[in-house]
Motif scaffolding. Structure first.
Motif, PDB file in Angstrom:
ATOM      1  N   VAL A  10     -18.020 -10.019 -21.943  1.00 31.22           N
ATOM      2  CA  VAL A  10     -17.648 -10.433 -20.414  1.00 31.22           C
ATOM      3  C   VAL A  10     -17.527 -12.089 -20.500  1.00 31.22           C
ATOM      4  O   VAL A  10     -16.470 -12.447 -20.018  1.00 31.22           O
ATOM      5  CB  VAL A  10     -18.628 -10.139 -19.363  1.00 31.22           C
ATOM      6  N   ALA A  11     -18.448 -12.650 -21.150  1.00 29.42           N
ATOM      7  CA  ALA A  11     -18.492 -14.056 -21.212  1.00 29.42           C
ATOM      8  C   ALA A  11     -17.233 -14.523 -22.185  1.00 29.42           C
ATOM      9  O   ALA A  11     -16.415 -15.520 -21.701  1.00 29.42           O
ATOM     10  CB  ALA A  11     -19.723 -14.762 -21.848  1.00 29.42           C
ATOM     11  N   GLY A  12     -16.804 -13.746 -23.015  1.00 25.04           N
ATOM     12  CA  GLY A  12     -15.684 -13.995 -23.923  1.00 25.04           C
ATOM     13  C   GLY A  12     -14.171 -13.857 -23.224  1.00 25.04           C
ATOM     14  O   GLY A  12     -13.468 -14.660 -23.432  1.00 25.04           O
ATOM     15  N   ALA A  13     -14.465 -12.781 -22.253  1.00 30.29           N
ATOM     16  CA  ALA A  13     -13.214 -12.675 -21.435  1.00 30.29           C
ATOM     17  C   ALA A  13     -12.892 -13.723 -20.719  1.00 30.29           C
ATOM     18  O   ALA A  13     -11.791 -14.116 -20.426  1.00 30.29           O
ATOM     19  CB  ALA A  13     -13.632 -11.244 -20.668  1.00 30.29           C
ATOM     20  N   GLU A  14     -13.912 -14.493 -20.149  1.00 27.22           N
ATOM     21  CA  GLU A  14     -13.553 -15.435 -19.197  1.00 27.22           C
ATOM     22  C   GLU A  14     -12.790 -16.628 -19.673  1.00 27.22           C
ATOM     23  O   GLU A  14     -12.228 -17.662 -19.142  1.00 27.22           O
ATOM     24  CB  GLU A  14     -15.063 -15.935 -18.508  1.00 27.22           C
ATOM     25  N   ASN A  15     -13.061 -16.921 -21.046  1.00 26.95           N
ATOM     26  CA  ASN A  15     -12.631 -18.115 -21.958  1.00 26.95           C
ATOM     27  C   ASN A  15     -11.432 -17.597 -22.765  1.00 26.95           C
ATOM     28  O   ASN A  15     -11.143 -18.230 -23.790  1.00 26.95           O
ATOM     29  CB  ASN A  15     -13.721 -18.812 -22.566  1.00 26.95           C
ATOM     30  N   PHE A  16     -10.816 -16.474 -22.639  1.00 29.98           N
ATOM     31  CA  PHE A  16     -10.118 -15.710 -23.548  1.00 29.98           C
ATOM     32  C   PHE A  16      -8.803 -16.773 -23.715  1.00 29.98           C
ATOM     33  O   PHE A  16      -8.087 -17.079 -22.804  1.00 29.98           O
ATOM     34  CB  PHE A  16      -9.529 -14.394 -23.116  1.00 29.98           C
ATOM     35  N   ASP A  17      -8.584 -16.890 -25.134  1.00 33.53           N
ATOM     36  CA  ASP A  17      -7.212 -17.802 -25.463  1.00 33.53           C
ATOM     37  C   ASP A  17      -6.353 -16.363 -25.928  1.00 33.53           C
ATOM     38  O   ASP A  17      -6.382 -15.804 -26.845  1.00 33.53           O
ATOM     39  CB  ASP A  17      -7.683 -18.635 -26.613  1.00 33.53           C
ATOM     40  N   LYS A  18      -5.175 -16.596 -25.119  1.00 32.94           N
ATOM     41  CA  LYS A  18      -4.286 -15.347 -25.439  1.00 32.94           C
ATOM     42  C   LYS A  18      -3.711 -15.256 -26.962  1.00 32.94           C
ATOM     43  O   LYS A  18      -3.459 -14.429 -27.456  1.00 32.94           O
ATOM     44  CB  LYS A  18      -2.877 -15.365 -24.653  1.00 32.94           C
ATOM     45  N   ALA A  19      -3.621 -16.438 -27.540  1.00 34.09           N
ATOM     46  CA  ALA A  19      -3.343 -16.559 -29.076  1.00 34.09           C
ATOM     47  C   ALA A  19      -4.301 -16.028 -29.894  1.00 34.09           C
ATOM     48  O   ALA A  19      -4.193 -15.615 -30.989  1.00 34.09           O
ATOM     49  CB  ALA A  19      -3.076 -18.074 -29.481  1.00 34.09           C
ATOM     50  N   MET A  20      -5.611 -15.581 -29.615  1.00 32.24           N
ATOM     51  CA  MET A  20      -6.578 -14.905 -30.026  1.00 32.24           C
ATOM     52  C   MET A  20      -6.545 -13.550 -29.979  1.00 32.24           C
ATOM     53  O   MET A  20      -7.737 -12.966 -30.118  1.00 32.24           O
ATOM     54  CB  MET A  20      -7.899 -15.958 -29.904  1.00 32.24           C
ATOM     55  N   TYR A  21      -5.809 -12.927 -29.692  1.00 37.65           N
ATOM     56  CA  TYR A  21      -5.750 -11.310 -29.450  1.00 37.65           C
ATOM     57  C   TYR A  21      -6.575 -10.714 -30.627  1.00 37.65           C
ATOM     58  O   TYR A  21      -7.153  -9.875 -30.518  1.00 37.65           O
ATOM     59  CB  TYR A  21      -4.370 -10.836 -29.323  1.00 37.65           C
ATOM     60  N   ASN A  22      -6.110 -10.770 -31.885  1.00 35.39           N
ATOM     61  CA  ASN A  22      -6.712 -10.293 -33.188  1.00 35.39           C
ATOM     62  C   ASN A  22      -8.235 -10.229 -33.051  1.00 35.39           C
ATOM     63  O   ASN A  22      -8.919  -9.344 -33.485  1.00 35.39           O
ATOM     64  CB  ASN A  22      -6.200 -10.963 -34.141  1.00 35.39           C
ATOM     65  N   SER A  23      -8.776 -11.343 -32.644  1.00 37.29           N
ATOM     66  CA  SER A  23     -10.149 -11.672 -32.451  1.00 37.29           C
ATOM     67  C   SER A  23     -10.736 -10.812 -31.320  1.00 37.29           C
ATOM     68  O   SER A  23     -11.798 -10.108 -31.602  1.00 37.29           O
ATOM     69  CB  SER A  23     -10.474 -13.023 -32.342  1.00 37.29           C
ATOM     70  N   TRP A  24     -10.182 -10.803 -30.313  1.00 37.83           N
ATOM     71  CA  TRP A  24     -10.624 -10.016 -29.271  1.00 37.83           C
ATOM     72  C   TRP A  24     -10.410  -8.585 -29.387  1.00 37.83           C
ATOM     73  O   TRP A  24     -11.494  -7.824 -29.172  1.00 37.83           O
ATOM     74  CB  TRP A  24      -9.831 -10.272 -27.872  1.00 37.83           C
ATOM     75  N   GLU A  25      -9.460  -8.052 -30.144  1.00 36.50           N
ATOM     76  CA  GLU A  25      -9.240  -6.817 -30.398  1.00 36.50           C
ATOM     77  C   GLU A  25     -10.414  -6.200 -31.484  1.00 36.50           C
ATOM     78  O   GLU A  25     -11.091  -5.147 -31.406  1.00 36.50           O
ATOM     79  CB  GLU A  25      -7.821  -6.384 -31.262  1.00 36.50           C
ATOM     80  N   SER A  26     -10.776  -6.948 -32.484  1.00 38.26           N
ATOM     81  CA  SER A  26     -11.853  -6.872 -33.490  1.00 38.26           C
ATOM     82  C   SER A  26     -13.117  -6.611 -32.828  1.00 38.26           C
ATOM     83  O   SER A  26     -13.834  -5.434 -33.239  1.00 38.26           O
ATOM     84  CB  SER A  26     -11.640  -7.942 -34.587  1.00 38.26           C
ATOM     85  N   HIS A  27     -13.457  -7.552 -32.027  1.00 36.11           N
ATOM     86  CA  HIS A  27     -14.724  -7.579 -31.330  1.00 36.11           C
ATOM     87  C   HIS A  27     -14.965  -6.336 -30.436  1.00 36.11           C
ATOM     88  O   HIS A  27     -15.836  -5.636 -30.389  1.00 36.11           O
ATOM     89  CB  HIS A  27     -15.045  -8.734 -30.384  1.00 36.11           C
ATOM     90  N   MET A  28     -13.873  -5.939 -29.725  1.00 34.54           N
ATOM     91  CA  MET A  28     -13.710  -4.726 -28.726  1.00 34.54           C
ATOM     92  C   MET A  28     -14.087  -3.609 -29.437  1.00 34.54           C
ATOM     93  O   MET A  28     -14.832  -2.659 -29.113  1.00 34.54           O
ATOM     94  CB  MET A  28     -12.668  -4.676 -27.907  1.00 34.54           C
ATOM     95  N   LEU A  29     -13.143  -3.496 -30.508  1.00 35.33           N
ATOM     96  CA  LEU A  29     -13.362  -2.219 -31.506  1.00 35.33           C
ATOM     97  C   LEU A  29     -14.909  -2.095 -32.036  1.00 35.33           C
ATOM     98  O   LEU A  29     -15.313  -0.727 -31.973  1.00 35.33           O
ATOM     99  CB  LEU A  29     -12.209  -2.341 -32.611  1.00 35.33           C
ATOM    100  N   LEU A  30     -15.076  -3.070 -32.389  1.00 37.12           N
ATOM    101  CA  LEU A  30     -16.581  -2.910 -33.108  1.00 37.12           C
ATOM    102  C   LEU A  30     -17.611  -2.604 -32.153  1.00 37.12           C
ATOM    103  O   LEU A  30     -18.684  -1.809 -32.372  1.00 37.12           O
ATOM    104  CB  LEU A  30     -16.949  -4.165 -33.845  1.00 37.12           C
ATOM    105  N   TYR A  31     -17.742  -3.493 -30.840  1.00 40.36           N
ATOM    106  CA  TYR A  31     -18.585  -2.846 -29.864  1.00 40.36           C
ATOM    107  C   TYR A  31     -18.528  -1.602 -29.247  1.00 40.36           C
ATOM    108  O   TYR A  31     -19.516  -0.878 -29.195  1.00 40.36           O
ATOM    109  CB  TYR A  31     -18.115  -3.813 -28.621  1.00 40.36           C
ATOM    110  N   ILE A  32     -17.152  -0.833 -29.018  1.00 45.94           N
ATOM    111  CA  ILE A  32     -17.084   0.307 -28.857  1.00 45.94           C
ATOM    112  C   ILE A  32     -17.591   1.207 -30.121  1.00 45.94           C
ATOM    113  O   ILE A  32     -18.201   2.389 -29.518  1.00 45.94           O
ATOM    114  CB  ILE A  32     -15.607   0.843 -28.503  1.00 45.94           C
ATOM    115  N   LYS A  33     -17.125   1.000 -31.090  1.00 47.68           N
ATOM    116  CA  LYS A  33     -17.821   1.870 -32.299  1.00 47.68           C
ATOM    117  C   LYS A  33     -19.282   1.929 -32.222  1.00 47.68           C
ATOM    118  O   LYS A  33     -19.892   2.762 -32.635  1.00 47.68           O
ATOM    119  CB  LYS A  33     -17.349   1.362 -33.638  1.00 47.68           C
TER     120      LYS A  33
END
Length: 218
Positions: A10-33
């Motif tokens: 949630v904290a990361g979402a508040e400061n999300f940089d759209k150029a950093m989609y790959n980082s967000w995707e990686s963290h989300m997939l790892l968290y869900i897994k």
């Protein structure tokens, strides 16, 4: 109760940089897994949600109710809903407002990818920008070795999360050759002492940091 991992998303979402989609995707997939039934939830992102089978009752064909599904179908449906909620909760408010109408995790994921990562053209522009930053990277007068290392590490991390492949030797060479002139003697020493093919820039930094006092005297 919110777990530390959920708070970080949630904290990361508040400061999300759209150029950093790959980082967000990686963290989300790892968290869900890492969640219970996480691998099934990942299937919800990759595939369409479970389709309720039909049943014929009194000559009328209708979709089965949740309670009429077999155990495996109920589990997949539960994971579909949970995956959708997790992805939505991990989005910054401005992006959430554009995808909250989507009903499945797969639809949300694809929509978010388009919004955050952009088209293939914008992705190429991002790569070009990072390559340009790498080419122009240099030390800043007055900064410590640690500050120099942190800036370099951030740049390399951004390149990796974007999917760019960097060879070890050019990265190591860049890290050493752009240090301020006071480090020239120690750069020569480390090039003689370390194999540029098997050593990474983290190890080079650790080696150089042992001699920072002498470099400062110079």
């Amino acid at each position: 109760m919110t777990t530390s991992a959920e708070f970080m998303i949630v904290a990361g979402a508040e400061n999300f940089d759209k150029a950093m989609y790959n980082s967000w995707e990686s963290h989300m997939l790892l968290y869900i897994k890492g969640k219970k039934n996480g691998r099934i939830m990942l299937e919800s992102i990759e595939n369409e949600p479970v389709v309720y089978p039909t049943v014929k009752v009194d000559n009328i064909i209708r979709k089965k109710k949740y309670t009429e599904l077999i155990e495996q179908e109920q589990l997949q449906d539960d994971c579909d809903v949970q995956a959708t909620n997790i992805v939505l909760q991990g989005l910054p408010p401005d992006v959430y407002a554009l995808v909250n109408y989507c009903q499945s995790a797969k639809d949300i994921w694809e929509r978010v990818k388009l919004l955050m990562k952009g088209t293939e053209l914008s992705y190429q522009e991002r790569e070009c920008k990072l390559y340009n930053e790498f080419d122009k990277f240099t030390s800043v007068k007055g900064e410590t070795l640690h500050e120099y290392y942190l800036r370099f590490a951030q740049l390399i991390n951004d390149m990796h999360t974007t999917g760019m492949i960097m060879q070890q030797v050019p990265v190591n060479t860049k890290f050493l050759n752009t240090l301020i002139t006071e480090w020239s003697k120690f750069v020569t020493d480390v090039k003689l002492a370390k194999n540029m093919y098997t050593t990474n820039y983290d190890q080079l930094y650790a080696y150089l940091s042992q001699h920072e006092g002498h470099a400062n005297e110079v």
